[in-house]
Scaffold this active site. Structure first.
Site, PDB file in Angstrom:
ATOM      1  N   THR A  91     -12.150  39.207  76.069  1.00  0.00           N
ATOM      2  CA  THR A  91     -13.244  38.281  75.745  1.00  0.00           C
ATOM      3  C   THR A  91     -12.800  36.855  76.089  1.00  0.00           C
ATOM      4  OG1 THR A  91     -12.589  37.806  73.443  1.00  0.00           O
ATOM      5  CG2 THR A  91     -13.931  39.767  73.807  1.00  0.00           C
ATOM      6  N   GLY A  92     -13.761  36.025  76.456  1.00  0.00           N
ATOM      7  CA  GLY A  92     -13.440  34.629  76.782  1.00  0.00           C
ATOM      8  C   GLY A  92     -12.496  34.518  77.960  1.00  0.00           C
ATOM      9  N   ALA A  93     -12.770  35.308  79.008  1.00  0.00           N
ATOM     10  CA  ALA A  93     -11.874  35.307  80.177  1.00  0.00           C
ATOM     11  C   ALA A  93     -12.316  34.295  81.232  1.00  0.00           C
ATOM     12  CB  ALA A  93     -11.818  36.708  80.777  1.00  0.00           C
ATOM     13  N   SER A  95     -11.906  31.062  81.055  1.00  0.00           N
ATOM     14  CA  SER A  95     -11.028  29.892  81.150  1.00  0.00           C
ATOM     15  C   SER A  95      -9.769  30.095  80.320  1.00  0.00           C
ATOM     16  CB  SER A  95     -11.760  28.616  80.683  1.00  0.00           C
ATOM     17  OG  SER A  95     -11.922  28.638  79.278  1.00  0.00           O
ATOM     18  N   GLY A  96      -8.848  29.154  80.454  1.00  0.00           N
ATOM     19  CA  GLY A  96      -7.674  29.095  79.594  1.00  0.00           C
ATOM     20  C   GLY A  96      -6.868  30.376  79.530  1.00  0.00           C
ATOM     21  N   TYR A 273     -11.993  26.402  62.067  1.00  0.00           N
ATOM     22  CA  TYR A 273     -11.274  27.083  63.154  1.00  0.00           C
ATOM     23  C   TYR A 273     -10.003  27.745  62.622  1.00  0.00           C
ATOM     24  CZ  TYR A 273      -8.192  27.705  67.183  1.00  0.00           C
ATOM     25  OH  TYR A 273      -7.309  28.234  68.104  1.00  0.00           O
TER      26      TYR A 273
HETATM   27  P1  NDP Z   1     -10.664  28.018  76.158  1.00  0.00           P
HETATM   28  O1  NDP Z   1     -11.721  27.129  75.611  1.00  0.00           O
HETATM   29  O2  NDP Z   1     -10.106  27.728  77.488  1.00  0.00           O
HETATM   30  O3  NDP Z   1     -11.194  29.513  76.171  1.00  0.00           O
HETATM   31  C1  NDP Z   1     -12.043  29.992  75.182  1.00  0.00           C
HETATM   32  C2  NDP Z   1     -12.913  31.067  75.774  1.00  0.00           C
HETATM   33  O4  NDP Z   1     -13.792  31.547  74.749  1.00  0.00           O
HETATM   34  C3  NDP Z   1     -13.800  30.587  76.914  1.00  0.00           C
HETATM   35  O5  NDP Z   1     -13.820  31.586  77.899  1.00  0.00           O
HETATM   36  C4  NDP Z   1     -15.158  30.465  76.256  1.00  0.00           C
HETATM   37  O6  NDP Z   1     -16.250  30.662  77.133  1.00  0.00           O
HETATM   38  C5  NDP Z   1     -15.080  31.618  75.293  1.00  0.00           C
HETATM   39  N1  NDP Z   1     -16.124  31.563  74.289  1.00  0.00           N
HETATM   40  C6  NDP Z   1     -16.400  30.561  73.434  1.00  0.00           C
HETATM   41  N2  NDP Z   1     -17.487  30.874  72.718  1.00  0.00           N
HETATM   42  C7  NDP Z   1     -17.898  32.094  73.116  1.00  0.00           C
HETATM   43  C8  NDP Z   1     -18.973  32.927  72.772  1.00  0.00           C
HETATM   44  N3  NDP Z   1     -19.884  32.573  71.857  1.00  0.00           N
HETATM   45  N4  NDP Z   1     -19.098  34.110  73.395  1.00  0.00           N
HETATM   46  C9  NDP Z   1     -18.219  34.474  74.335  1.00  0.00           C
HETATM   47  N5  NDP Z   1     -17.190  33.715  74.732  1.00  0.00           N
HETATM   48  C10 NDP Z   1     -17.044  32.531  74.130  1.00  0.00           C
HETATM   49  O7  NDP Z   1      -9.512  28.055  75.038  1.00  0.00           O
HETATM   50  P2  NDP Z   1      -8.090  28.791  74.987  1.00  0.00           P
HETATM   51  O8  NDP Z   1      -7.842  29.551  76.212  1.00  0.00           O
HETATM   52  O9  NDP Z   1      -7.123  27.800  74.536  1.00  0.00           O
HETATM   53  O10 NDP Z   1      -8.318  29.789  73.768  1.00  0.00           O
HETATM   54  C11 NDP Z   1      -8.149  31.175  73.888  1.00  0.00           C
HETATM   55  C12 NDP Z   1      -7.573  31.735  72.609  1.00  0.00           C
HETATM   56  O11 NDP Z   1      -6.266  31.210  72.405  1.00  0.00           O
HETATM   57  C13 NDP Z   1      -8.358  31.396  71.358  1.00  0.00           C
HETATM   58  O12 NDP Z   1      -8.424  32.546  70.538  1.00  0.00           O
HETATM   59  C14 NDP Z   1      -7.522  30.327  70.679  1.00  0.00           C
HETATM   60  O13 NDP Z   1      -7.703  30.349  69.288  1.00  0.00           O
HETATM   61  C15 NDP Z   1      -6.138  30.806  71.053  1.00  0.00           C
HETATM   62  N6  NDP Z   1      -5.083  29.819  70.972  1.00  0.00           N
HETATM   63  C16 NDP Z   1      -5.097  28.714  71.782  1.00  0.00           C
HETATM   64  C17 NDP Z   1      -4.069  27.801  71.695  1.00  0.00           C
HETATM   65  C18 NDP Z   1      -4.034  26.591  72.543  1.00  0.00           C
HETATM   66  O14 NDP Z   1      -3.087  25.804  72.373  1.00  0.00           O
HETATM   67  N7  NDP Z   1      -4.976  26.369  73.452  1.00  0.00           N
HETATM   68  C19 NDP Z   1      -2.961  28.001  70.766  1.00  0.00           C
HETATM   69  C20 NDP Z   1      -3.063  29.192  69.965  1.00  0.00           C
HETATM   70  C21 NDP Z   1      -4.069  30.062  70.095  1.00  0.00           C
HETATM   71  P3  NDP Z   1     -16.938  29.455  77.975  1.00  0.00           P
HETATM   72  O15 NDP Z   1     -16.054  29.291  79.167  1.00  0.00           O
HETATM   73  O16 NDP Z   1     -18.266  30.008  78.298  1.00  0.00           O
HETATM   74  O17 NDP Z   1     -16.955  28.277  77.087  1.00  0.00           O
HETATM   75 MG1  PMR Z   2      -0.229  20.376  66.404  1.00  0.00          MG
HETATM   76  C1  PMR Z   2       6.111  22.141  66.321  1.00  0.00           C
HETATM   77  C2  PMR Z   2       5.136  21.380  66.112  1.00  0.00           C
HETATM   78  C3  PMR Z   2       3.749  21.638  66.491  1.00  0.00           C
HETATM   79  C4  PMR Z   2       3.194  22.665  67.217  1.00  0.00           C
HETATM   80  C5  PMR Z   2       3.882  23.839  67.844  1.00  0.00           C
HETATM   81  C6  PMR Z   2       1.798  22.428  67.277  1.00  0.00           C
HETATM   82  C7  PMR Z   2       0.871  23.268  67.865  1.00  0.00           C
HETATM   83  N1  PMR Z   2       1.522  21.250  66.609  1.00  0.00           N
HETATM   84  C8  PMR Z   2       2.723  20.740  66.123  1.00  0.00           C
HETATM   85  C9  PMR Z   2       2.895  19.588  65.391  1.00  0.00           C
HETATM   86  C10 PMR Z   2       1.933  18.634  65.145  1.00  0.00           C
HETATM   87  N2  PMR Z   2       0.628  18.715  65.502  1.00  0.00           N
HETATM   88  C11 PMR Z   2       2.139  17.383  64.454  1.00  0.00           C
HETATM   89  C12 PMR Z   2       3.453  16.935  63.898  1.00  0.00           C
HETATM   90  C13 PMR Z   2       0.947  16.744  64.411  1.00  0.00           C
HETATM   91  C14 PMR Z   2       0.613  15.407  63.762  1.00  0.00           C
HETATM   92  C15 PMR Z   2       1.001  14.304  64.562  1.00  0.00           C
HETATM   93  C16 PMR Z   2      -0.002  17.575  65.084  1.00  0.00           C
HETATM   94  C17 PMR Z   2      -1.336  17.231  65.257  1.00  0.00           C
HETATM   95  C18 PMR Z   2      -2.258  18.117  65.834  1.00  0.00           C
HETATM   96  C19 PMR Z   2      -3.662  17.917  65.974  1.00  0.00           C
HETATM   97  C20 PMR Z   2      -4.452  16.711  65.610  1.00  0.00           C
HETATM   98  N3  PMR Z   2      -1.945  19.392  66.325  1.00  0.00           N
HETATM   99  C21 PMR Z   2      -3.072  19.947  66.724  1.00  0.00           C
HETATM  100  C22 PMR Z   2      -4.129  19.103  66.531  1.00  0.00           C
HETATM  101  C23 PMR Z   2      -5.321  19.772  66.970  1.00  0.00           C
HETATM  102  O1  PMR Z   2      -6.476  19.370  66.957  1.00  0.00           O
HETATM  103  C24 PMR Z   2      -4.935  21.140  67.403  1.00  0.00           C
HETATM  104  C25 PMR Z   2      -5.500  22.122  66.433  1.00  0.00           C
HETATM  105  O2  PMR Z   2      -5.196  22.142  65.282  1.00  0.00           O
HETATM  106  O3  PMR Z   2      -6.339  23.005  66.918  1.00  0.00           O
HETATM  107  C26 PMR Z   2      -6.804  23.927  65.936  1.00  0.00           C
HETATM  108  C27 PMR Z   2      -3.434  21.166  67.296  1.00  0.00           C
HETATM  109  C28 PMR Z   2      -2.483  22.111  67.621  1.00  0.00           C
HETATM  110  N4  PMR Z   2      -1.141  21.963  67.378  1.00  0.00           N
HETATM  111  C29 PMR Z   2      -0.472  23.042  67.883  1.00  0.00           C
HETATM  112  C30 PMR Z   2      -1.422  23.942  68.443  1.00  0.00           C
HETATM  113  C31 PMR Z   2      -1.081  25.240  69.087  1.00  0.00           C
HETATM  114  C32 PMR Z   2      -2.645  23.367  68.282  1.00  0.00           C
HETATM  115  C33 PMR Z   2      -3.962  23.914  68.793  1.00  0.00           C
HETATM  116  C34 PMR Z   2      -4.387  25.149  69.017  1.00  0.00           C
HETATM  117  C35 PMR Z   2      -4.560  26.275  68.039  1.00  0.00           C
HETATM  118  O4  PMR Z   2      -4.017  26.394  66.996  1.00  0.00           O
HETATM  119  O5  PMR Z   2      -5.278  27.127  68.441  1.00  0.00           O
END
Ligand code: NDP
Ligand code: PMR
Length: 398
Positions: A91-93, A95-96, A273
């Site tokens: 799912t969600g393939a 992007s990303g 989220y």
């Molecule tokens: P992206 O936004 O690149 O990918 C998200 C995908 O989900 C897109 O393909 C998007 O489609 C799809 N999507 C959103 N809403 C719907 C919907 N209603 N129906 C079907 N598809 C939908 O984000 P990421 O690749 O970063 O996220 C992928 C996964 O990785 C998520 O589960 C996220 O929680 C997880 N993750 C991401 C991290 C990160 O740092 N980025 C860290 C940890 C986990 P569309 O292209 O149409 O918008």
């Molecule tokens: Mg975070 C080891 C430290 C670490 C890591 C691995 C992440 C991952 N983050 C870290 C630290 C911090 N972040 C710190 C110290 C801060 C405050 C300065 C910080 C802030 C921050 C914000 C505002 N971080 C974020 C946000 C987001 O909006 C992102 C988020 O919470 O998305 C839900 C995010 C993230 N930090 C990560 C990862 C993986 C995310 C985003 C993706 C996710 O959980 O899916």
């Protein structure tokens, strides 16, 4: 929403757990800003392609699926038997992480990837520009923000006649700057409705299909995250995940008769989220407890690393999107590229060494996988059972 995490943190820190990274934060003021601007969502329109348009009754579809499912081995000219291509739904393939995983799997030639997406054209362009071999993928429409669409996807997939060997629940939305909740077609708050409830219905329905597969390693993978785990530094950045006693979820997350938040509190998009990710990780473990022994299916979750460049952050303010990748790359050192994250998730799909069920995988600095510890809430068996039971009512399974 004001996010003033930096103010709460010391000027230097180390991260013992997730990713085994040790990082020093010299200047965290970058993220101590108030992230209150609103960015317009760029959700695309939906269109779709179905391989077979024949109208069949539900029973007939299942019969066709069973007949059309190829045997697990194919005889070659030399008489040797080779494993057939696996069929994986991602799912969600579009992007990303999802796209990078689809590409990594399709390129091996060992997998046919069903790219389950809400925007057909976007996905087709993404697959083409990633250079995915066209015989190794099919795009099928799925909008996780609509339970009707989820059911329709399941029907369409069954009509395709392909077996289901692995299901990857990857799609997600993140609305950190939303001041008011938005809702799915069925009236659930959008992040939990899409990331958890849509995937919950999808995986419950497709469990039967996974059971029928004769592939040697059948898997159901639900993508989790570090930010839902409060036993990590990242999981302690406010607002923290917390499902409370599930009162909001139990009342339907509709923002009218109940709160739009699982714990019944005020709406906060970033928390919604993170709560949805806790539900994802709890659901994986509940699947494991209920079905692993009986079915042999491997249930797994993972934290793929911080993929700071993906579309997940599309609704964040531009300054965040600019600074987040270098912050993760040079300060926390938690950054991974989309390609690397795709390889990681592809390992969880197909690596013979990752067949253990009930595991939350993470990777260390050398990109070696390890079994990670979930937070107390994300591993609470009683909460997992309650989330499961409330969710099955909400999506109409009971
Ligand atoms: P992206 O936004 O690149 O990918 C998200 C995908 O989900 C897109 O393909 C998007 O489609 C799809 N999507 C959103 N809403 C719907 C919907 N209603 N129906 C079907 N598809 C939908 O984000 P990421 O690749 O970063 O996220 C992928 C996964 O990785 C998520 O589960 C996220 O929680 C997880 N993750 C991401 C991290 C990160 O740092 N980025 C860290 C940890 C986990 P569309 O292209 O149409 O918008
Ligand atoms: Mg975070 C080891 C430290 C670490 C890591 C691995 C992440 C991952 N983050 C870290 C630290 C911090 N972040 C710190 C110290 C801060 C405050 C300065 C910080 C802030 C921050 C914000 C505002 N971080 C974020 C946000 C987001 O909006 C992102 C988020 O919470 O998305 C839900 C995010 C993230 N930090 C990560 C990862 C993986 C995310 C985003 C993706 C996710 O959980 O899916």
């Amino acid at each position: 929403m004001a996010l003033q995490a930096a103010a709460l943190l010391p000027s230097a820190f180390s991260i013992p757990k997730e990713g085994k990274a040790s990082a020093t934060l010299k200047d965290s003021s970058l993220f101590g800003i108030s992230l209150s601007d609103h960015i317009k969502s760029d959700f695309g329109s939906s269109s779709f392609k179905i391989k077979s348009q024949r109208r069949l009754s539900h029973g007939a579809i299942r019969a066709e699926t069973m007949v059309a499912t190829p045997g697990v081995t194919n005889a070659t000219v030399s008489g040797k038997k080779t494993l057939r291509k696996g069929c994986v739904v991602v799912t969600g393939a579009s992007s990303g992480l999802g796209l990078a995983t689809a590409k990594a799997l399709a390129e091996t030639g060992k997998w046919h990837v069903i790219m389950a997406c809400r925007d057909f054209l976007k996905t087709e362009r993404a697959a083409k520009s990633a250079g995915m071999p066209k015989e190794n993928y099919t795009i099928m429409h799925l909008d996780l923000a609509s339970l009707h669409s989820v059911r329709q996807f399941v029907d369409n997939f069954r009509r395709s006649g392909r077996p289901l060997d692995v299901l990857v629940c990857n799609a997600a939305v993140y609305q950190p700057t939303a001041k008011e909740p938005s809702f799915t077609a069925d009236g659930f708050e959008l992040s939990v409705g899409t990331n958890h409830l849509g995937h919950f219905l999808l995986s419950r329905l497709l469990l039967d299909d996974l059971k029928q597969s004769d592939y040697p390693s059948k898997r159901l993978i639900i993508v989790g995250s570090i930010t839902g785990n409060t036993n990590t530094l990242a999981g302690n950045v406010p607002p923290k995940a917390n499902l409370g006693d599930l009162r909001g979820l139990a009342r339907g997350l509709d923002g009218l008769n109940s709160s739009a938040m699982i714990d019944g509190g005020d709406f906060d998009g970033a928390k919604a989220y993170k709560d949805s990710k806790v539900c994802n990780m709890l659901t994986m473990q509940e699947f494991h407890r209920r079905y692993h022994e009986e079915t042999g299916i491997t249930f797994a979750s993972l934290y793929p690393g911080c993929i700071a460049t993906t579309g997940l952050f599309r609704e964040h303010i531009p300054l965040f999107r600019l600074l987040f990748p270098p912050f993760q790359k040079y300060i926390t050192k938690g950054f991974v590229s989309e390609t690397e994250s795709g390889k990681r998730l592809a390992q969880v799909v197909s690596d013979p060494s990752l067949t253990k069920s009930g595991v939350y995988w993470s990777w260390n600095k050398n990109s070696s996988s390890f079994e990670n510890q979930l937070s107390q809430e994300a591993s609470d068996a009683e909460k997992a059972r309650k989330v499961w039971e409330v969710s099955e009512k909400l999506v109409g399974l009971v």
